[in-house]
Design a protein around this motif. Structure first.
Motif, PDB file in Angstrom:
ATOM      1  N   CYS A 116      -1.170  26.553 -89.014  1.00 57.54           N
ATOM      2  CA  CYS A 116      -1.161  25.718 -87.898  1.00 57.54           C
ATOM      3  C   CYS A 116      -2.013  24.270 -88.322  1.00 57.54           C
ATOM      4  O   CYS A 116      -1.660  23.149 -87.990  1.00 57.54           O
ATOM      5  CB  CYS A 116      -1.639  26.468 -86.541  1.00 57.54           C
ATOM      6  SG  CYS A 116      -0.392  27.456 -85.913  1.00 57.54           S
ATOM      7  N   ALA A 130       3.828  24.986 -83.076  1.00 54.81           N
ATOM      8  CA  ALA A 130       4.124  26.195 -82.268  1.00 54.81           C
ATOM      9  C   ALA A 130       5.198  26.842 -82.351  1.00 54.81           C
ATOM     10  O   ALA A 130       5.315  27.901 -82.733  1.00 54.81           O
ATOM     11  CB  ALA A 130       3.577  26.003 -80.840  1.00 54.81           C
ATOM     12  N   TYR A 134       5.195  30.173 -84.648  1.00 52.79           N
ATOM     13  CA  TYR A 134       5.164  31.446 -83.999  1.00 52.79           C
ATOM     14  C   TYR A 134       6.029  32.654 -84.661  1.00 52.79           C
ATOM     15  O   TYR A 134       5.700  33.720 -84.584  1.00 52.79           O
ATOM     16  CB  TYR A 134       6.206  31.157 -82.628  1.00 52.79           C
ATOM     17  CG  TYR A 134       6.215  32.292 -81.873  1.00 52.79           C
ATOM     18  CD1 TYR A 134       5.250  33.209 -81.333  1.00 52.79           C
ATOM     19  CD2 TYR A 134       7.626  32.771 -81.606  1.00 52.79           C
ATOM     20  CE1 TYR A 134       5.345  34.175 -80.391  1.00 52.79           C
ATOM     21  CE2 TYR A 134       7.885  34.032 -80.914  1.00 52.79           C
ATOM     22  CZ  TYR A 134       6.721  34.667 -80.233  1.00 52.79           C
ATOM     23  OH  TYR A 134       6.898  35.831 -79.452  1.00 52.79           O
ATOM     24  N   ARG A 148      -0.294  40.953 -78.713  1.00 52.83           N
ATOM     25  CA  ARG A 148       0.506  39.846 -78.584  1.00 52.83           C
ATOM     26  C   ARG A 148      -0.101  38.824 -77.931  1.00 52.83           C
ATOM     27  O   ARG A 148       0.258  37.473 -78.107  1.00 52.83           O
ATOM     28  CB  ARG A 148       2.132  40.043 -78.604  1.00 52.83           C
ATOM     29  CG  ARG A 148       2.245  40.743 -77.136  1.00 52.83           C
ATOM     30  CD  ARG A 148       3.728  41.006 -77.054  1.00 52.83           C
ATOM     31  NE  ARG A 148       4.520  40.189 -77.447  1.00 52.83           N
ATOM     32  CZ  ARG A 148       5.658  39.907 -77.947  1.00 52.83           C
ATOM     33  NH1 ARG A 148       6.154  41.436 -78.478  1.00 52.83           N
ATOM     34  NH2 ARG A 148       6.550  39.232 -78.310  1.00 52.83           N
ATOM     35  N   ILE A 151      -1.641  35.546 -79.447  1.00 46.05           N
ATOM     36  CA  ILE A 151      -0.945  34.774 -80.210  1.00 46.05           C
ATOM     37  C   ILE A 151      -1.073  33.268 -79.810  1.00 46.05           C
ATOM     38  O   ILE A 151      -1.318  32.284 -80.546  1.00 46.05           O
ATOM     39  CB  ILE A 151       0.455  34.974 -80.408  1.00 46.05           C
ATOM     40  CG1 ILE A 151       0.797  36.326 -81.099  1.00 46.05           C
ATOM     41  CG2 ILE A 151       1.493  33.893 -81.134  1.00 46.05           C
ATOM     42  CD1 ILE A 151       2.029  36.816 -81.350  1.00 46.05           C
ATOM     43  N   PRO A 152      -0.945  32.991 -78.400  1.00 40.35           N
ATOM     44  CA  PRO A 152      -0.918  31.347 -77.971  1.00 40.35           C
ATOM     45  C   PRO A 152      -2.486  30.855 -78.253  1.00 40.35           C
ATOM     46  O   PRO A 152      -2.801  29.885 -78.751  1.00 40.35           O
ATOM     47  CB  PRO A 152      -0.944  31.675 -76.479  1.00 40.35           C
ATOM     48  CG  PRO A 152       0.151  32.801 -76.223  1.00 40.35           C
ATOM     49  CD  PRO A 152      -0.492  33.639 -77.280  1.00 40.35           C
ATOM     50  N   LEU A 155      -2.556  30.310 -82.386  1.00 38.74           N
ATOM     51  CA  LEU A 155      -1.743  28.967 -82.480  1.00 38.74           C
ATOM     52  C   LEU A 155      -2.431  27.928 -82.263  1.00 38.74           C
ATOM     53  O   LEU A 155      -2.793  26.779 -82.744  1.00 38.74           O
ATOM     54  CB  LEU A 155      -0.336  29.011 -81.747  1.00 38.74           C
ATOM     55  CG  LEU A 155       0.590  30.031 -82.238  1.00 38.74           C
ATOM     56  CD1 LEU A 155       1.891  30.340 -81.309  1.00 38.74           C
ATOM     57  CD2 LEU A 155       1.075  30.048 -83.737  1.00 38.74           C
ATOM     58  N   THR A 401       3.350  26.652 -74.961  1.00 36.37           N
ATOM     59  CA  THR A 401       3.078  27.666 -75.798  1.00 36.37           C
ATOM     60  C   THR A 401       3.134  29.121 -75.156  1.00 36.37           C
ATOM     61  O   THR A 401       3.612  30.060 -75.711  1.00 36.37           O
ATOM     62  CB  THR A 401       1.697  27.388 -76.330  1.00 36.37           C
ATOM     63  OG1 THR A 401       1.742  26.141 -77.011  1.00 36.37           O
ATOM     64  CG2 THR A 401       1.438  28.544 -77.533  1.00 36.37           C
ATOM     65  N   ILE A 405       7.407  29.480 -75.461  1.00 39.04           N
ATOM     66  CA  ILE A 405       7.339  30.010 -76.898  1.00 39.04           C
ATOM     67  C   ILE A 405       6.895  31.592 -76.941  1.00 39.04           C
ATOM     68  O   ILE A 405       7.826  32.165 -77.660  1.00 39.04           O
ATOM     69  CB  ILE A 405       6.466  28.961 -78.031  1.00 39.04           C
ATOM     70  CG1 ILE A 405       6.911  27.646 -77.847  1.00 39.04           C
ATOM     71  CG2 ILE A 405       6.390  29.542 -79.201  1.00 39.04           C
ATOM     72  CD1 ILE A 405       5.989  26.643 -78.276  1.00 39.04           C
ATOM     73  N   CYS A 406       5.767  31.851 -76.593  1.00 40.58           N
ATOM     74  CA  CYS A 406       5.279  33.044 -76.816  1.00 40.58           C
ATOM     75  C   CYS A 406       5.819  34.148 -75.947  1.00 40.58           C
ATOM     76  O   CYS A 406       5.614  35.367 -75.952  1.00 40.58           O
ATOM     77  CB  CYS A 406       3.748  33.068 -76.885  1.00 40.58           C
ATOM     78  SG  CYS A 406       3.245  32.182 -78.205  1.00 40.58           S
TER      79      CYS A 406
END
Length: 442
Positions: A116, A130, A134, A148, A151-152, A155, A401, A405-406
């Motif tokens: 990133c 992102a 991802y 998980r 993850i945000p 990122l 995000t 996205i996540c």
């Protein structure tokens, strides 16, 4: 009336944050919260009820909403498509597998942060980073069996902290002060390097500690049907070939950034999609299906972000906002502290780091420069502070995000994001002010 307007502004912002944390769709939460702000300020609901040059609720909200889409739709579209075709072609899995092989599972989080950081410092938009990283992040977290919901935050640490506001960064948050202060993108670079190193190392250490505590409590990676499948027997492209699309995006974005600004991303991402097709077409499961999935993802993501921008469009047109800005830009004491507080608070109210700068700087810059405040120090403090309170739960990047996205819930994923994108930058700006106060970089 002004007191009621202030109550409504604070109440509307609080309502937006609460609804977002409760998981209410932002496309509903945004207009409802903005309506509270408008009604308590006596703002007419429709243009037909407003006087000449008077702002109304629907026009203010939709101007912000549609303005953001007009400015960013193609970047969101190509960014989401790029991420999906990287996933479909196996390129993301290939790169992540190579990283794990070289660094080991122990450094899965570090690999994502670095990916990133490289893209962000290369001029790729935060939102697009992102989308792009991802697929690799989900693959690495799955292989490392990490929860998980972090993850945000991973990122975000690599995208919107030490890279976004550092000296030399091509991101807009580092460039807005130039217009008002007459500086350049490398203003206050000595202090910036120290602060960036602090934010990167402390942020990474803290994030790893938070994740490890969750793992020790029994949290693990939980599969979803919508996840890209990581088949250990799947034939994947060569990892160095798989990196080519990322390099194409980085190089094209860097070459055209000064001339085309954010429009350079359209060329860069299109080049990335084409490069992914060339590199991974024989490994692709269904290229056009991935293309379609990316398109749908882009529409959801940009709609969510625009809903927050629409709220800011209404908030900026009520009397209380003007009063708040005047109060923030006239804080007594150290100019650097006053500027940091003003920009950060306004960024928090609008849910936008760039918004905090563009509203505060026209008011702050002439006054502080006349006082003899060092322009480079002011530039760097303003840039870093804009990336702190902007990351409250209603921020467009945060909503996109975490949710779009996540696919996570704010209640589970936001607090690690807050640690890395609110607390860490706040500490960073405090360090910057102290170092500038001692004369470093001035």
């Amino acid at each position: 009336m002004e007191i009621l307007s202030m109550v409504g502004l604070i109440g509307g912002l609080a309502l937006l944050i609460v609804l977002t944390m409760k998981g209410v769709n932002i496309l509903i939460a945004g207009p409802i919260s903005a309506l509270l702000v408008a009604v308590t300020s006596g703002m007419p609901l429709f243009s037909q009820l407003a006087g000449k040059d008077e702002a109304d609720y629907v026009t203010s909200y939709m101007s912000g909403f549609t303005g953001f889409i007009a400015s960013w739709y193609l970047m969101f579209l190509l960014g989401a498509v790029f991420g999906k075709v990287m996933e479909d072609s196996g390129a993301a899995d290939s790169v992540s597998k190579w990283i794990v092989g070289k660094l080991g599972m122990k450094y899965a989080v570090l690999a994502i942060v670095l990916a990133c950081a490289v893209l962000t410092f290369g001029g790729v938009s935060l939102f697009v980073v992102a989308f792009s990283v991802y697929p690799m992040a989900i693959s690495l977290f799955k292989q490392a069996d990490l929860p998980r919901r972090f993850i945000p935050a991973t990122l975000a640490l690599g995208s919107v902290t030490f890279t976004m506001t550092s000296a030399g960064s091509p991101e807009i948050q580092n460039w807005i002060p130039i217009e008002y202060l007459g500086t350049d993108a490398y203003a206050g670079w000595e202090v910036s390097i120290i602060v960036a190193l602090f934010m990167a190392t402390f942020g990474y250490w803290w994030l790893k500690r938070i994740i490890q505590k969750a793992v020790n409590k029994g949290e693990r990676f939980i599969d979803r049907e919508t996840d890209p499948t990581f088949d250990t027997n799947r034939n994947l492209p060569n990892p160095f070939l798989a990196m080519i699309p990322l390099l194409v995006v980085l190089i094209i974005s860097y070459i055209f950034h000064d001339k085309l600004a954010q429009s350079a991303l359209i060329i860069a991402l299109l080049g990335g999609v084409i490069a992914t097709y060339i590199v991974g077409r024989k490994y692709s499961k269904n290229f056009w299906e991935a293309f379609s999935a990316g398109t749908v993802g882009a529409i959801i993501a940009i709609g969510n972000t625009a809903a927050v921008v629409g709220f800011g469009g209404v908030a900026k047109n009520v009397p209380a906002f003007t009063t708040a800005v005047e109060a923030m830009t006239n804080i007594p004491g150290s100019p650097l502290i006053g500027a940091a507080i003003a920009v950060s608070v306004i960024a928090g109210m609008t849910g936008s780091s760039s918004g905090g700068q563009t509203i505060a700087l026209p008011l702050l810059a002439p006054h502080y420069l006349d006082m003899g405040v060092n322009a480079e120090a002011l530039h760097r403090v303003v840039a870093i502070s804009s990336g702190a309170l902007d990351s409250l739960p209603h921020n467009g990047y945060v909503v996109t995000t975490i949710q779009s996205i996540c696919g996570e819930k704010h209640s589970a994923a936001y607090w690690p994001v807050a640690a890395t994108t609110v607390v860490v930058p706040t500490l960073g700006v405090i360090i910057a002010i102290i170092l500038f106060s001692f004369g470093l970089g001035i």
